[in-house]
Design an enzyme around this catalytic site. Structure first.
Site, PDB file in Angstrom:
ATOM      1  N   ASN A  43       1.489   3.157  -2.974  1.00 41.79           N
ATOM      2  CA  ASN A  43       1.929   3.719  -4.310  1.00 41.79           C
ATOM      3  C   ASN A  43       1.504   5.174  -4.766  1.00 41.79           C
ATOM      4  OD1 ASN A  43       3.245   1.285  -4.616  1.00 41.79           O
ATOM      5  ND2 ASN A  43       1.639   0.579  -5.696  1.00 41.79           N
ATOM      6  N   ASP A  75       0.810  -1.005   0.127  1.00 44.68           N
ATOM      7  CA  ASP A  75      -0.030   0.082  -0.040  1.00 44.68           C
ATOM      8  C   ASP A  75       1.011   1.335   0.134  1.00 44.68           C
ATOM      9  OD1 ASP A  75      -2.324   1.347   0.006  1.00 44.68           O
ATOM     10  OD2 ASP A  75      -2.766   1.232   2.209  1.00 44.68           O
ATOM     11  N   ASN A  80     -10.470  -3.265  -5.792  1.00 43.79           N
ATOM     12  CA  ASN A  80      -9.742  -2.439  -6.514  1.00 43.79           C
ATOM     13  C   ASN A  80     -10.183  -2.074  -7.942  1.00 43.79           C
ATOM     14  OD1 ASN A  80      -6.393  -3.537  -5.515  1.00 43.79           O
ATOM     15  ND2 ASN A  80      -7.541  -1.571  -4.815  1.00 43.79           N
ATOM     16  N   ARG A 116       0.089   7.391  -2.946  1.00 43.77           N
ATOM     17  CA  ARG A 116       0.560   8.759  -2.102  1.00 43.77           C
ATOM     18  C   ARG A 116       2.140   9.099  -2.274  1.00 43.77           C
ATOM     19  NH1 ARG A 116      -0.899   6.294   3.333  1.00 43.77           N
ATOM     20  NH2 ARG A 116      -1.451   4.384   1.969  1.00 43.77           N
ATOM     21  N   SER A 133      -7.008  -6.053  -5.370  1.00 48.07           N
ATOM     22  CA  SER A 133      -8.102  -6.878  -4.728  1.00 48.07           C
ATOM     23  C   SER A 133      -9.343  -6.558  -5.553  1.00 48.07           C
ATOM     24  CB  SER A 133      -8.373  -6.222  -3.325  1.00 48.07           C
ATOM     25  OG  SER A 133      -8.820  -4.772  -3.593  1.00 48.07           O
ATOM     26  N   THR A 134     -10.104  -7.481  -5.133  1.00 45.08           N
ATOM     27  CA  THR A 134     -11.811  -7.402  -5.659  1.00 45.08           C
ATOM     28  C   THR A 134     -12.353  -6.041  -5.638  1.00 45.08           C
ATOM     29  OG1 THR A 134     -12.487  -8.453  -3.714  1.00 45.08           O
ATOM     30  CG2 THR A 134     -12.359  -9.874  -5.434  1.00 45.08           C
ATOM     31  N   ARG A 149     -11.776   1.520  -8.697  1.00 46.61           N
ATOM     32  CA  ARG A 149     -10.765   2.682  -9.210  1.00 46.61           C
ATOM     33  C   ARG A 149     -11.208   3.237 -10.712  1.00 46.61           C
ATOM     34  NH1 ARG A 149      -5.113   2.475  -5.920  1.00 46.61           N
ATOM     35  NH2 ARG A 149      -6.180   1.517  -4.016  1.00 46.61           N
TER      36      ARG A 149
HETATM   37  C1  FPP Z   1      -1.889   0.139  -3.381  1.00 43.09           C
HETATM   38  O1  FPP Z   1      -1.657   1.547  -3.130  1.00 43.09           O
HETATM   39  C2  FPP Z   1      -1.554  -0.578  -4.414  1.00 43.09           C
HETATM   40  C3  FPP Z   1      -2.268  -1.364  -5.436  1.00 43.09           C
HETATM   41  C4  FPP Z   1      -3.673  -1.289  -5.503  1.00 43.09           C
HETATM   42  C5  FPP Z   1      -1.329  -1.712  -6.539  1.00 43.09           C
HETATM   43  C6  FPP Z   1      -0.158  -2.550  -6.389  1.00 43.09           C
HETATM   44  C7  FPP Z   1       0.377  -2.922  -7.481  1.00 43.09           C
HETATM   45  C8  FPP Z   1       1.716  -2.866  -8.030  1.00 43.09           C
HETATM   46  C9  FPP Z   1       2.788  -2.699  -6.795  1.00 43.09           C
HETATM   47  C10 FPP Z   1       2.196  -3.284  -9.168  1.00 43.09           C
HETATM   48  C11 FPP Z   1       1.584  -4.787  -9.259  1.00 43.09           C
HETATM   49  C12 FPP Z   1       2.293  -5.527 -10.494  1.00 43.09           C
HETATM   50  C13 FPP Z   1       2.196  -6.988 -11.002  1.00 43.09           C
HETATM   51  C14 FPP Z   1       2.865  -7.318 -11.963  1.00 43.09           C
HETATM   52  C15 FPP Z   1       1.427  -7.705 -10.075  1.00 43.09           C
HETATM   53  P1  FPP Z   1      -2.517   2.741  -3.560  1.00 43.09           P
HETATM   54  O2  FPP Z   1      -2.701   2.759  -4.923  1.00 43.09           O
HETATM   55  O3  FPP Z   1      -3.892   2.294  -2.569  1.00 43.09           O
HETATM   56  O4  FPP Z   1      -1.819   3.669  -2.688  1.00 43.09           O
HETATM   57  P2  FPP Z   1      -2.438   5.075  -1.711  1.00 43.09           P
HETATM   58  O5  FPP Z   1      -3.082   4.164  -0.752  1.00 43.09           O
HETATM   59  O6  FPP Z   1      -1.203   5.638  -1.588  1.00 43.09           O
HETATM   60  O7  FPP Z   1      -3.517   5.732  -2.843  1.00 43.09           O
END
Ligand code: FPP
Length: 230
Positions: A19, A17, A65, A21, A62-63, A68
């Site tokens: 990415n 979690d 996600n 931010r 996740s289911t 988004r």
């Molecule tokens: C949550 O951060 C992260 C995700 C929903 C996606 C994670 C995916 C990857 C790291 C890449 C996956 C790649 C492969 C090939 C499987 P967020 O976006 O909810 O962060 P935030 O809470 O800061 O908004």
């Protein structure tokens, strides 16, 4: 059961979690946060394999996600396709297995096909298995297993039921790490996490370096695991 009987976790789960931010802090689009996250995910898989961990499960989609914005989902699909066309094969070539848990029918068919193809050459006897949760939700996994269980005769044991989950045959996670500051499991491996040690850090996933991962491993090894005993 003995205290601290396992200094290295056999199976680690990571909720990746933060990415979005990470990108926002730099004035970048969220998609660049996910690509930085993917790079870190690849690095951690390598690190876990070298450390002698046998299973690493990452929560990639996740289911929940799927709600988004389409633009963000398309960016994630592009990254997933890139990974399964390149890095997955590289990992498999090094002797590891790549396994998917989740409902791929929730993803666009072309993406699902590339994922399946990318993971299909995995060896059956790998020392290290990289498990990627895609279209995954623990509740739907449990309901799916309950439906499969209906076809079985007689009373089921916990072990019988566990074998019907996506993770059938994989030992339960010993350690679950969540980056990004939230302190919850968010529908990740709910059955399997019954006795997992939980490790939460404020570090945003793209900043979760190998060194920070080592710190989590050290903390794990210092905790006493008693499985309800004394
Ligand atoms: C949550 O951060 C992260 C995700 C929903 C996606 C994670 C995916 C990857 C790291 C890449 C996956 C790649 C492969 C090939 C499987 P967020 O976006 O909810 O962060 P935030 O809470 O800061 O908004």
């Amino acid at each position: 059961m003995a205290d601290n009987n396992n200094s290295l976790p056999e199976h680690i789960g990571i909720i990746m979690d933060g990415n979005g931010r990470w990108a926002a802090k730099r004035g970048l689009p969220r998609s660049l946060g996910h690509s930085a996250g993917m790079k870190r995910m690849i690095g951690l898989a390598k690190k876990a394999k070298e450390a002698g961990v046998h299973y690493l499960t990452v929560y990639a989609l996740s289911t929940e996600n799927f709600s988004r914005p389409q633009e963000e989902l398309d960016g994630l699909y592009a990254l997933i396709k890139k990974y399964f066309k390149g890095q997955a094969a590289k990992l498999i070539k090094s002797g590891a297995a790549v396994k998917i848990i989740g409902d791929l029918s929730l993803l666009p068919p072309d993406v699902a096909q590339i994922i399946q193809k990318g993971a299909e050459k995995s060896p059956a006897d790998a020392e290290f298995t990289f498990i990627i949760a895609l279209g995954y939700g623990a509740r739907s996994e449990i309901v799916r297993a309950a439906n499969l269980a209906k076809d079985k005769e007689g009373a089921l044991t916990e072990g019988d039921f566990a074998s019907l989950l996506y993770t059938g045959g994989v030992p339960d996670p010993d350690l679950i790490i969540r980056t990004g500051g939230e302190v919850r499991l968010s529908n990740f491996l709910l059955w399997q996490a019954a006795y997992a040690e939980l490790y939460f850090t404020d570090t945003l996933f793209p900043d979760f370096t190998d060194k920070k991962f080592e710190k989590a491993l050290n903390e794990y090894s210092s905790r006493a695991r008693r499985f309800g005993g004394v």
